[in-house]
Design a protein around this motif. Structure first.
Motif, PDB file in Angstrom:
ATOM      1  N   VAL A 291       0.857  -1.195   0.000  1.00 45.65           N
ATOM      2  CA  VAL A 291       0.000   0.000   0.000  1.00 45.65           C
ATOM      3  C   VAL A 291       0.886   1.236   0.000  1.00 45.65           C
ATOM      4  CG1 VAL A 291      -1.730   1.283   1.294  1.00 45.65           C
ATOM      5  CG2 VAL A 291      -1.850  -1.224   1.223  1.00 45.65           C
ATOM      6  N   PRO A 292       0.626   2.242  -0.874  1.00 41.84           N
ATOM      7  CA  PRO A 292      -0.383   2.180  -1.942  1.00 41.84           C
ATOM      8  C   PRO A 292       0.052   1.229  -3.045  1.00 41.84           C
ATOM      9  CG  PRO A 292       0.947   4.161  -2.166  1.00 41.84           C
ATOM     10  CD  PRO A 292       1.371   3.512  -0.882  1.00 41.84           C
ATOM     11  N   TYR A 293      -0.932   0.600  -3.662  1.00 41.60           N
ATOM     12  CA  TYR A 293      -0.631  -0.364  -4.711  1.00 41.60           C
ATOM     13  C   TYR A 293      -0.253   0.386  -5.983  1.00 41.60           C
ATOM     14  CZ  TYR A 293      -0.834  -4.600  -7.471  1.00 41.60           C
ATOM     15  OH  TYR A 293      -0.494  -5.666  -8.260  1.00 41.60           O
ATOM     16  N   LYS A 294       0.888   0.041  -6.571  1.00 42.58           N
ATOM     17  CA  LYS A 294       1.406   0.798  -7.710  1.00 42.58           C
ATOM     18  C   LYS A 294       1.302   0.052  -9.045  1.00 42.58           C
ATOM     19  CE  LYS A 294       4.690   3.344  -4.832  1.00 42.58           C
ATOM     20  NZ  LYS A 294       6.119   3.697  -4.586  1.00 42.58           N
ATOM     21  N   GLY A 295       0.728  -1.136  -9.020  1.00 48.72           N
ATOM     22  CA  GLY A 295       0.625  -1.904 -10.255  1.00 48.72           C
ATOM     23  C   GLY A 295      -0.676  -1.653 -10.994  1.00 48.72           C
ATOM     24  N   ALA A 296      -0.941  -2.509 -11.987  1.00 46.26           N
ATOM     25  CA  ALA A 296      -2.173  -2.417 -12.769  1.00 46.26           C
ATOM     26  C   ALA A 296      -3.308  -3.116 -12.033  1.00 46.26           C
ATOM     27  CB  ALA A 296      -1.967  -3.040 -14.147  1.00 46.26           C
ATOM     28  N   VAL A 297      -4.507  -2.544 -12.143  1.00 47.38           N
ATOM     29  CA  VAL A 297      -5.698  -3.098 -11.499  1.00 47.38           C
ATOM     30  C   VAL A 297      -6.857  -3.080 -12.498  1.00 47.38           C
ATOM     31  CG1 VAL A 297      -7.434  -2.783  -9.692  1.00 47.38           C
ATOM     32  CG2 VAL A 297      -5.022  -2.343  -9.192  1.00 47.38           C
ATOM     33  N   ALA A 298      -7.466  -4.253 -12.731  1.00 48.73           N
ATOM     34  CA  ALA A 298      -8.681  -4.343 -13.536  1.00 48.73           C
ATOM     35  C   ALA A 298      -9.848  -4.509 -12.571  1.00 48.73           C
ATOM     36  CB  ALA A 298      -8.603  -5.524 -14.492  1.00 48.73           C
ATOM     37  N   LEU A 299     -10.798  -3.611 -12.668  1.00 49.94           N
ATOM     38  CA  LEU A 299     -11.891  -3.523 -11.693  1.00 49.94           C
ATOM     39  C   LEU A 299     -13.224  -3.608 -12.413  1.00 49.94           C
ATOM     40  CD1 LEU A 299     -12.712  -2.806  -8.716  1.00 49.94           C
ATOM     41  CD2 LEU A 299     -12.456  -0.411  -9.378  1.00 49.94           C
ATOM     42  N   ASP A 300     -14.172  -4.395 -11.895  1.00 49.05           N
ATOM     43  CA  ASP A 300     -15.464  -4.468 -12.578  1.00 49.05           C
ATOM     44  C   ASP A 300     -16.607  -3.923 -11.724  1.00 49.05           C
ATOM     45  OD1 ASP A 300     -17.232  -6.492 -11.323  1.00 49.05           O
ATOM     46  OD2 ASP A 300     -15.846  -8.019 -12.023  1.00 49.05           O
ATOM     47  N   GLY A 301     -17.704  -3.573 -12.408  1.00 52.10           N
ATOM     48  CA  GLY A 301     -18.832  -2.900 -11.779  1.00 52.10           C
ATOM     49  C   GLY A 301     -19.792  -3.798 -11.034  1.00 52.10           C
ATOM     50  N   ASN A 302     -19.408  -5.042 -10.776  1.00 50.05           N
ATOM     51  CA  ASN A 302     -20.265  -5.899  -9.957  1.00 50.05           C
ATOM     52  C   ASN A 302     -20.151  -5.572  -8.472  1.00 50.05           C
ATOM     53  OD1 ASN A 302     -21.734  -7.799 -11.696  1.00 50.05           O
ATOM     54  ND2 ASN A 302     -19.700  -8.413 -12.367  1.00 50.05           N
ATOM     55  N   LEU A 303     -19.179  -4.734  -8.105  1.00 47.11           N
ATOM     56  CA  LEU A 303     -19.098  -4.257  -6.734  1.00 47.11           C
ATOM     57  C   LEU A 303     -20.199  -3.217  -6.513  1.00 47.11           C
ATOM     58  CD1 LEU A 303     -15.227  -3.746  -6.496  1.00 47.11           C
ATOM     59  CD2 LEU A 303     -16.555  -5.794  -5.963  1.00 47.11           C
ATOM     60  N   THR A 304     -20.523  -2.942  -5.266  1.00 45.72           N
ATOM     61  CA  THR A 304     -21.565  -1.961  -4.981  1.00 45.72           C
ATOM     62  C   THR A 304     -21.095  -0.556  -5.347  1.00 45.72           C
ATOM     63  OG1 THR A 304     -20.822  -1.567  -2.713  1.00 45.72           O
ATOM     64  CG2 THR A 304     -22.408  -3.370  -3.066  1.00 45.72           C
ATOM     65  N   LEU A 305     -22.055   0.337  -5.571  1.00 40.49           N
ATOM     66  CA  LEU A 305     -21.722   1.721  -5.903  1.00 40.49           C
ATOM     67  C   LEU A 305     -20.932   2.366  -4.772  1.00 40.49           C
ATOM     68  CD1 LEU A 305     -21.939   4.140  -7.761  1.00 40.49           C
ATOM     69  CD2 LEU A 305     -24.173   4.658  -6.763  1.00 40.49           C
ATOM     70  N   ASP A 306     -21.301   2.057  -3.525  1.00 37.98           N
ATOM     71  CA  ASP A 306     -20.583   2.629  -2.383  1.00 37.98           C
ATOM     72  C   ASP A 306     -19.122   2.194  -2.379  1.00 37.98           C
ATOM     73  OD1 ASP A 306     -22.812   3.962  -1.506  1.00 37.98           O
ATOM     74  OD2 ASP A 306     -23.351   2.499   0.028  1.00 37.98           O
ATOM     75  N   LEU A 307     -18.888   0.900  -2.628  1.00 43.22           N
ATOM     76  CA  LEU A 307     -17.510   0.398  -2.605  1.00 43.22           C
ATOM     77  C   LEU A 307     -16.716   0.953  -3.790  1.00 43.22           C
ATOM     78  CD1 LEU A 307     -15.398  -1.292  -1.239  1.00 43.22           C
ATOM     79  CD2 LEU A 307     -16.262  -3.311  -2.440  1.00 43.22           C
ATOM     80  N   LEU A 308     -17.344   1.042  -4.948  1.00 45.28           N
ATOM     81  CA  LEU A 308     -16.663   1.609  -6.108  1.00 45.28           C
ATOM     82  C   LEU A 308     -16.330   3.082  -5.871  1.00 45.28           C
ATOM     83  CD1 LEU A 308     -18.725  -0.062  -8.961  1.00 45.28           C
ATOM     84  CD2 LEU A 308     -16.296  -0.425  -8.499  1.00 45.28           C
ATOM     85  N   GLY A 309     -17.269   3.802  -5.237  1.00 49.17           N
ATOM     86  CA  GLY A 309     -17.006   5.198  -4.918  1.00 49.17           C
ATOM     87  C   GLY A 309     -15.837   5.350  -3.959  1.00 49.17           C
ATOM     88  N   GLU A 310     -15.765   4.442  -2.982  1.00 47.26           N
ATOM     89  CA  GLU A 310     -14.652   4.445  -2.030  1.00 47.26           C
ATOM     90  C   GLU A 310     -13.332   4.155  -2.732  1.00 47.26           C
ATOM     91  OE1 GLU A 310     -13.069   1.452   1.466  1.00 47.26           O
ATOM     92  OE2 GLU A 310     -15.230   1.811   1.324  1.00 47.26           O
ATOM     93  N   MET A 311     -13.351   3.200  -3.655  1.00 50.77           N
ATOM     94  CA  MET A 311     -12.119   2.819  -4.347  1.00 50.77           C
ATOM     95  C   MET A 311     -11.649   3.911  -5.317  1.00 50.77           C
ATOM     96  SD  MET A 311     -12.963  -1.215  -4.987  1.00 50.77           S
ATOM     97  CE  MET A 311     -11.330  -1.669  -5.548  1.00 50.77           C
ATOM     98  N   ALA A 312     -12.592   4.662  -5.871  1.00 52.91           N
ATOM     99  CA  ALA A 312     -12.226   5.750  -6.783  1.00 52.91           C
ATOM    100  C   ALA A 312     -11.444   6.848  -6.062  1.00 52.91           C
ATOM    101  CB  ALA A 312     -13.479   6.338  -7.420  1.00 52.91           C
ATOM    102  N   GLN A 313     -11.684   6.982  -4.746  1.00 54.10           N
ATOM    103  CA  GLN A 313     -11.035   8.023  -3.957  1.00 54.10           C
ATOM    104  C   GLN A 313      -9.948   7.477  -3.036  1.00 54.10           C
ATOM    105  OE1 GLN A 313     -11.774  11.212  -4.264  1.00 54.10           O
ATOM    106  NE2 GLN A 313     -13.719  11.198  -5.381  1.00 54.10           N
ATOM    107  N   SER A 314      -9.853   6.157  -2.929  1.00 56.11           N
ATOM    108  CA  SER A 314      -9.005   5.534  -1.913  1.00 56.11           C
ATOM    109  C   SER A 314      -7.514   5.775  -2.132  1.00 56.11           C
ATOM    110  CB  SER A 314      -9.261   4.030  -1.881  1.00 56.11           C
ATOM    111  OG  SER A 314      -8.368   3.393  -0.996  1.00 56.11           O
ATOM    112  N   PRO A 315      -6.792   6.130  -1.061  1.00 51.30           N
ATOM    113  CA  PRO A 315      -5.329   6.237  -1.160  1.00 51.30           C
ATOM    114  C   PRO A 315      -4.662   4.886  -1.406  1.00 51.30           C
ATOM    115  CG  PRO A 315      -6.061   6.473   1.121  1.00 51.30           C
ATOM    116  CD  PRO A 315      -7.291   6.501   0.280  1.00 51.30           C
ATOM    117  N   LEU A 316      -5.403   3.786  -1.149  1.00 50.66           N
ATOM    118  CA  LEU A 316      -4.852   2.455  -1.411  1.00 50.66           C
ATOM    119  C   LEU A 316      -4.507   2.279  -2.879  1.00 50.66           C
ATOM    120  CD1 LEU A 316      -7.352   0.216   0.616  1.00 50.66           C
ATOM    121  CD2 LEU A 316      -5.071   0.945   1.325  1.00 50.66           C
ATOM    122  N   LEU A 317      -5.290   2.927  -3.754  1.00 50.91           N
ATOM    123  CA  LEU A 317      -5.135   2.732  -5.194  1.00 50.91           C
ATOM    124  C   LEU A 317      -4.735   4.010  -5.912  1.00 50.91           C
ATOM    125  CD1 LEU A 317      -8.328   0.535  -5.803  1.00 50.91           C
ATOM    126  CD2 LEU A 317      -5.965  -0.259  -5.588  1.00 50.91           C
TER     127      LEU A 317
END
Length: 294
Positions: free
Chosen positions: A134-160
């Protein structure tokens, strides 16, 4: 586990149940054909394709501790995928997807990814328990089957925040779940023409119009496909549009995921923008024609 992943694939990992007929079908049709069960889900489809292109993907998802889940984990490992990061739930069943395809395309499909949604941010535990840097510096493929709340968190997350994010909606019904990435101006969006229209609240005639529309709305980069019609990659550097090869359509489910994986693989291997789009369209065409093994 000793091999670090070349890319993380985050999202749905499930069983695909696909019924295919060589005949054209319509609502209510009853036709002879073949029914197959295969490992599937957007994240898993992308990961399996990436593995065929020589990469080692790691999966972040939720899979039940049931017979179906054990079989699915084994199938993933046999395909060279890293499953150590998958959250195994004791009380949630393994997810499933069911589709019917005819010679005229996808007739209907139902995605049951309720366990993935119920697991929520538990699938991100490898970032908090030290399994992943952390923070993860590689490539990440992400799909929309996650909840909107979790996707919103990941869009802003310092982890990514340092990751090379590649995001797909999973289906037109989940296209709006990509909105947080447009608002956060993060990642490359992989969508089809219909999904682009839903995100922009309008209808587009071509992939080039759709890619420009997404950029105007705030997307940093967009890759828009339109079946056998031209596909477009749009970014601040401009638009690149190419026409896919013409092939006999033998299957549809998983074609978009194959395209996305081929495009990511090409770019991770240093291909330029034109060559990466060409390689992705060629790979998707081979898949649709049935010439690529699953």
């Amino acid at each position: 586990m000793t091999t670090p992943p070349d890319i993380l694939c985050i999202g749905s990992v499930l069983w695909d149940m696909i019924g295919r007929s060589e005949a054209k079908m319509h609502q209510g049709a009853d036709m002879p054909g073949r029914i197959t069960q295969l490992p599937g889900g957007v994240a898993l489809n992308i990961a399996m394709a990436l593995a065929r292109f020589g990469l080692t993907p790691g999966l972040l998802s939720a899979v039940g501790r049931d017979v179906e889940g054990d079989a699915l984990i084994h199938a993933c490992e046999m395909r060279g995928l890293i499953t150590d990061y998958i959250y195994r739930s004791d009380d949630l069943p393994t997810d499933k997807y069911m589709a019917v395809e005819g010679a005229n395309g996808l007739i209907a499909a139902i995605a049951d990814a309720h366990s993935l949604e119920a697991a929520g941010d538990k699938i991100l535990r490898p970032f908090s328990d030290g399994s992943l840097p952390v923070p993860y510096k590689g490539a990440v493929a992400l799909d929309g089957n996650l909840t909107l709340d979790l996707l919103g968190e990941m869009a802003q997350s310092p982890l990514l925040e340092a990751a090379d994010l590649r995001v797909a909606p999973a289906s037109p019904g989940k296209a709006l779940r990509l909105t947080p990435f447009i608002l956060a101006r993060r990642g490359t969006l992989y969508v089809n023409l219909e999904e682009a229209g839903l995100l922009c609240q309008t209808a587009f005639a071509t992939s080039a119009e759709a890619a420009q529309g997404l950029l105007d709305r705030g997307a940093v980069r967009a890759v828009v496909t339109h079946g056998g019609a031209p596909a477009t990659v749009g970014s601040a550097e401009g638009l690149i549009t190419q026409t896919p090869p013409e092939v006999h359509v033998a299957r549809i489910t998983g074609a978009g995921d194959t395209f996305m994986a081929a495009h990511i693989s090409a770019e991770l291997k240093g291909r330029d923008a034109d060559t990466a789009l060409h390689d992705a369209l060629e790979a998707a065409a081979l898949y649709v024609s049935g010439e690529t093994r699953i």
